[in-house]
Design a protein around this motif. Sequence first.
Motif, PDB file in Angstrom:
ATOM      1  N   UNK A  36       0.823  -1.216   0.000  1.00 35.43           N
ATOM      2  CA  UNK A  36       0.000   0.000   0.000  1.00 35.43           C
ATOM      3  C   UNK A  36       0.851   1.257   0.000  1.00 35.43           C
ATOM      4  N   UNK A  37       1.850   1.297   0.852  1.00 31.75           N
ATOM      5  CA  UNK A  37       2.602   2.533   1.052  1.00 31.75           C
ATOM      6  C   UNK A  37       3.660   2.778  -0.016  1.00 31.75           C
ATOM      7  N   UNK A  38       3.843   1.862  -0.948  1.00 35.34           N
ATOM      8  CA  UNK A  38       4.725   2.110  -2.087  1.00 35.34           C
ATOM      9  C   UNK A  38       3.927   2.388  -3.365  1.00 35.34           C
ATOM     10  N   UNK A  39       2.625   2.405  -3.286  1.00 35.26           N
ATOM     11  CA  UNK A  39       1.772   2.647  -4.444  1.00 35.26           C
ATOM     12  C   UNK A  39       1.666   4.155  -4.678  1.00 35.26           C
ATOM     13  N   UNK A  40       2.088   4.653  -5.841  1.00 34.96           N
ATOM     14  CA  UNK A  40       1.996   6.099  -6.109  1.00 34.96           C
ATOM     15  C   UNK A  40       0.581   6.646  -5.975  1.00 34.96           C
ATOM     16  N   UNK A  41      -0.421   5.852  -6.334  1.00 36.12           N
ATOM     17  CA  UNK A  41      -1.803   6.321  -6.205  1.00 36.12           C
ATOM     18  C   UNK A  41      -2.178   6.555  -4.752  1.00 36.12           C
ATOM     19  N   UNK A  42      -1.607   5.749  -3.849  1.00 35.67           N
ATOM     20  CA  UNK A  42      -1.905   5.923  -2.426  1.00 35.67           C
ATOM     21  C   UNK A  42      -1.375   7.269  -1.933  1.00 35.67           C
ATOM     22  N   UNK A  43      -0.123   7.569  -2.253  1.00 35.44           N
ATOM     23  CA  UNK A  43       0.464   8.829  -1.794  1.00 35.44           C
ATOM     24  C   UNK A  43      -0.288  10.014  -2.391  1.00 35.44           C
ATOM     25  N   UNK A  44      -0.604   9.947  -3.667  1.00 34.02           N
ATOM     26  CA  UNK A  44      -1.335  11.047  -4.302  1.00 34.02           C
ATOM     27  C   UNK A  44      -2.695  11.238  -3.641  1.00 34.02           C
ATOM     28  N   UNK A  45      -3.410  10.143  -3.409  1.00 33.90           N
ATOM     29  CA  UNK A  45      -4.734  10.237  -2.788  1.00 33.90           C
ATOM     30  C   UNK A  45      -4.638  10.791  -1.371  1.00 33.90           C
ATOM     31  N   UNK A  46      -3.587  10.392  -0.645  1.00 35.44           N
ATOM     32  CA  UNK A  46      -3.415  10.866   0.730  1.00 35.44           C
ATOM     33  C   UNK A  46      -3.152  12.369   0.770  1.00 35.44           C
ATOM     34  N   UNK A  47      -2.265  12.841  -0.104  1.00 34.89           N
ATOM     35  CA  UNK A  47      -1.950  14.277  -0.112  1.00 34.89           C
ATOM     36  C   UNK A  47      -3.127  15.109  -0.600  1.00 34.89           C
ATOM     37  N   UNK A  48      -3.904  14.573  -1.527  1.00 30.52           N
ATOM     38  CA  UNK A  48      -5.090  15.301  -1.989  1.00 30.52           C
ATOM     39  C   UNK A  48      -6.134  15.376  -0.881  1.00 30.52           C
ATOM     40  N   UNK A  49      -6.344  14.277  -0.153  1.00 31.94           N
ATOM     41  CA  UNK A  49      -7.303  14.326   0.947  1.00 31.94           C
ATOM     42  C   UNK A  49      -6.839  15.316   2.014  1.00 31.94           C
ATOM     43  N   UNK A  50      -5.535  15.346   2.271  1.00 27.70           N
ATOM     44  CA  UNK A  50      -5.002  16.300   3.240  1.00 27.70           C
ATOM     45  C   UNK A  50      -5.190  17.731   2.746  1.00 27.70           C
ATOM     46  N   UNK A  51      -4.973  17.952   1.445  1.00 32.69           N
ATOM     47  CA  UNK A  51      -5.141  19.298   0.878  1.00 32.69           C
ATOM     48  C   UNK A  51      -6.588  19.767   0.967  1.00 32.69           C
ATOM     49  N   UNK A  52      -7.532  18.821   0.943  1.00 33.33           N
ATOM     50  CA  UNK A  52      -8.954  19.170   1.003  1.00 33.33           C
ATOM     51  C   UNK A  52      -9.432  19.443   2.421  1.00 33.33           C
ATOM     52  N   UNK A  53      -8.562  19.301   3.405  1.00 30.55           N
ATOM     53  CA  UNK A  53      -8.945  19.404   4.818  1.00 30.55           C
ATOM     54  C   UNK A  53      -9.752  20.672   5.128  1.00 30.55           C
ATOM     55  N   UNK A  54      -9.272  21.865   4.772  1.00 25.82           N
ATOM     56  CA  UNK A  54     -10.056  23.067   5.109  1.00 25.82           C
ATOM     57  C   UNK A  54     -11.443  23.059   4.479  1.00 25.82           C
TER      58      UNK A  54
END
Length: 254
Positions: free
Chosen positions: A181-199
């Motif tokens: 899971x943690x080496x999948x590029x889609x996982x990292x991209x999805x995680x950073x996008x969800x974090x960016x959507x926080x506000x």
Amino acid sequence: MKPPGTLVEVGGRSLHVVVEGSGPPVVLVGGLAGNWFDWDGVAALLTRACTVVRFDRPGFGLSPASDEPPTVRGEADRIGAVLDAAEVRGPVTVVGHSMGGWYAEGFARTHPGRAAALVLLDASIAARHPLALPRRWRLDVSTGLARGASACGLQRLAGPWVRLVTHGAPDAEAVEWIRQTFTDPDYLRSALIENAAYPDLGAELERLRPLGPCPRPWSWPPTPAGRGAGSGSSDGSPTGSAPGSNRCGPPGTT
């Protein structure tokens, strides 16, 4: 390795869903970039008396990624669609950890007839962020950072180890799922996008709150690891015992 759950069609998208146990239904909603295996310890306790539903949001765990940033309303509807796909009938206890608490509350408010109880486990607070960058900038920067970290090998080198050091793993199979899971590029991209959507997610939840009531929430503050029910890792993730692990309904029920 064989996935522990199944890929089911939910709203026209494949999602990895795990259903275990028997009894009153409980759905577990993970926090930022949460995966099904983050709930292993909690689920092991709850399945003694409950039907426990776990699922991976798009881009996390074994669910294919989406190009759409998350919304509270969208994730609330996704919870309901997962329950439909899993053929879980009747009101459920919905448990939300960290940012997942927003999604769980959104489900309880927009689907009030389907939520028997709401459990907020170290849930995020929907505070305003007046200094947040414009949404498009945040999403573009996050996508660029994810691509760069994946392309240069940083994600593959550090991703699994950061997860294992901060959370640990119960067995060898879990270690392999974490590595995958943690080496999948889609996982990292999805995680950073969800974090960016926080506000945006916090502001959206504030707008949803006047639309409908929800069950009296049961909040559980984080406690140091090893202190019994509700203990978590250093970042508050749901490890060890779960709040209400001996009950499957509102506080005061068994």
